[in-house]
Design an enzyme around this catalytic site. Structure first.
Site, PDB file in Angstrom:
ATOM      1  N   ASN A 173      -3.614 -11.408   8.071  1.00 15.46           N
ATOM      2  CA  ASN A 173      -3.380 -10.047   8.196  1.00 15.46           C
ATOM      3  C   ASN A 173      -4.123  -9.106   9.074  1.00 15.46           C
ATOM      4  OD1 ASN A 173      -4.925 -10.916   5.834  1.00 15.46           O
ATOM      5  ND2 ASN A 173      -5.072  -8.723   5.147  1.00 15.46           N
ATOM      6  N   GLN A 211       2.719 -11.955   6.478  1.00 13.04           N
ATOM      7  CA  GLN A 211       2.663 -11.438   7.580  1.00 13.04           C
ATOM      8  C   GLN A 211       3.843 -12.216   8.581  1.00 13.04           C
ATOM      9  OE1 GLN A 211       1.655  -8.600   8.697  1.00 13.04           O
ATOM     10  NE2 GLN A 211       0.103  -8.079   7.112  1.00 13.04           N
ATOM     11  N   CYS A 253      -6.004  -3.314   1.661  1.00 18.60           N
ATOM     12  CA  CYS A 253      -5.916  -4.013   0.176  1.00 18.60           C
ATOM     13  C   CYS A 253      -7.324  -3.877  -0.336  1.00 18.60           C
ATOM     14  CB  CYS A 253      -5.407  -5.037  -0.101  1.00 18.60           C
ATOM     15  SG  CYS A 253      -3.463  -5.089  -0.043  1.00 18.60           S
TER      16      CYS A 253
END
Length: 369
Positions: free
Chosen positions: A150, A178, A322
């Site tokens: 990611n 992804q 995140c």
């Protein structure tokens, strides 16, 4: 106008997807009910399961469990392994560049008595099959290697890893957040695969876990018979249908989008070179889906790059979305480039999507000045 270059963090909801959600909101039946309007809802859910299984080239005997996110799916995999091997424990293998929801889950299993091996990536950002093979043990319960990273966009050899593990008792999980729909995936040899809707133009709050017929599963959310008994709670039918529509849109435009992303990547290289900005790419782009660019902008602190771009309404990032909204040194880049402080502090991520244009890249490069 915002120049958005962070599609790996999240995508806007596609207008056709929004239309599906809005229309379905008028259908209020509970899928667990036995009367007609409930059964109709249940049939819609089952239709989407079959569509996802077909996209993954999976067996109709395998399962799709709808979740709230890729992170929930990843946690469900590790919780299932923890419960299934609660007495004997055992060994887990993950790459050192996994998403935080995998890394933290592995750390939790380590606290529960499992032994975890973290495989270091090469400078291209990937993990070699030989490293997985070398780390395997008789008591290895799970190997978890993502499909596409990611942060760097690096593609992992999941097909070769699946072939390596196929005739062993070890289960194989891949975080395909992804990659799902954006490239063709065949789950032959894969026991668990996780995906998330908001990476492919569906809303936040919907994802799924694929599991092969024989892979163990133990519910994270207990209390009802929904989702084959593996996830309690009334199903979110509008969002499940939105995931189906988003998948269809992306799959239908897959080849076109890959070509567009490659052209944008080449344009980015040309513009940075034209302005005399020193840079290097971190990791090697996924040829099947080159939508993520992780760039070392030499001599330019990532924190300053983000601020200058934000002031010009250009949205880029410096790692995983995140990480509680903070700008930290990326664990992914730290694993790839140990001790290279300047590179770690001066790298940013750009990621393309359906709405990306050369004008977005122009705005990014202008902000650097």
């Amino acid at each position: 106008m915002v120049n958005y270059l962070d599609y790996a963090a999240t995508t806007p909801v596609h207008p056709e997807v929004l239309e599906v959600i809005t229309k379905e909101m008028a259908s209020f039946g509970n899928p667990s009910s036995v009367y007609r309007i409930g059964r109709e809802q249940k049939q819609k859910i089952e239709r989407v399961r079959k569509a996802i299984l077909k996209e993954l080239q999976a067996s109709p005997h395998d399962a799709i469990i709808f979740t709230s996110s890729g992170s929930e799916g990843n946690n469900l995999v590790f919780e299932s392994i923890r419960e299934h091997f609660a007495k004997e424990k055992g060994h887990i293998i993950v790459s050192a560049v996994e998403h935080p929801s995998v890394r933290k889950s592995a750390e939790f299993l380590a606290q529960e008595g499992f032994e975890v091996t973290y495989l270091a990536p090469n400078r291209e950002g990937s993990v070699e099959v030989s490293a997985v093979e070398k780390a395997l043990r008789e008591d290895t319960r799970l190997v978890s290697i993502m499909t596409v990273n990611n942060e760097t966009g690096a593609r992992f050899p999941i097909e070769e890893i699946a072939a390596l593990l196929k005739d062993t008792p070890t289960y194989f999980h891949t975080d395909a957040v992804q990659a799902f729909a954006q490239e063709e995936i065949n789950v032959d040899g894969i026991d668990y695969l996780t995906a998330s809707g908001h990476k492919i133009y569906a809303p936040k709050g919907i994802g799924f876990l694929y599991k092969s017929k024989d892979a163990p599963i133990h519910a994270l959310i207990k209390g009802g018979g929904q989702e084959l008994g593996f996830r309690a709670g009334t199903e979110n039918v509008p969002y499940i249908l939105s995931l189906e529509k988003a998948m269809q849109i992306v799959v239908n435009r897959r080849d076109e989008l890959v070509q567009t992303y490659q052209e944008l990547r080449e344009y980015l290289i040309a513009k940075l070179s034209e302005r005399g900005i020193e840079f290097e790419f971190n990791g090697v782009a996924n040829p099947k889906n080159p939508h993520i660019c992780n760039i070392w902008l030499k001599g330019r602190k990532a924190t300053q790059t983000l601020i200058f771009n934000d002031l010009q309404d250009v949205s880029v990032s410096a790692g995983s979305a995140c990480s509680a909204g903070s700008v930290q040194i990326s664990p992914v880049l730290s694993a790839m480039f140990k001790g290279e402080t300047s590179r770690l502090e001066e790298s940013v991520r750009l990621s393309f999507g359906m709405g990306s244009t050369k004008e977005d890249i122009d705005a990014f490069v202008d902000a650097l000045r």
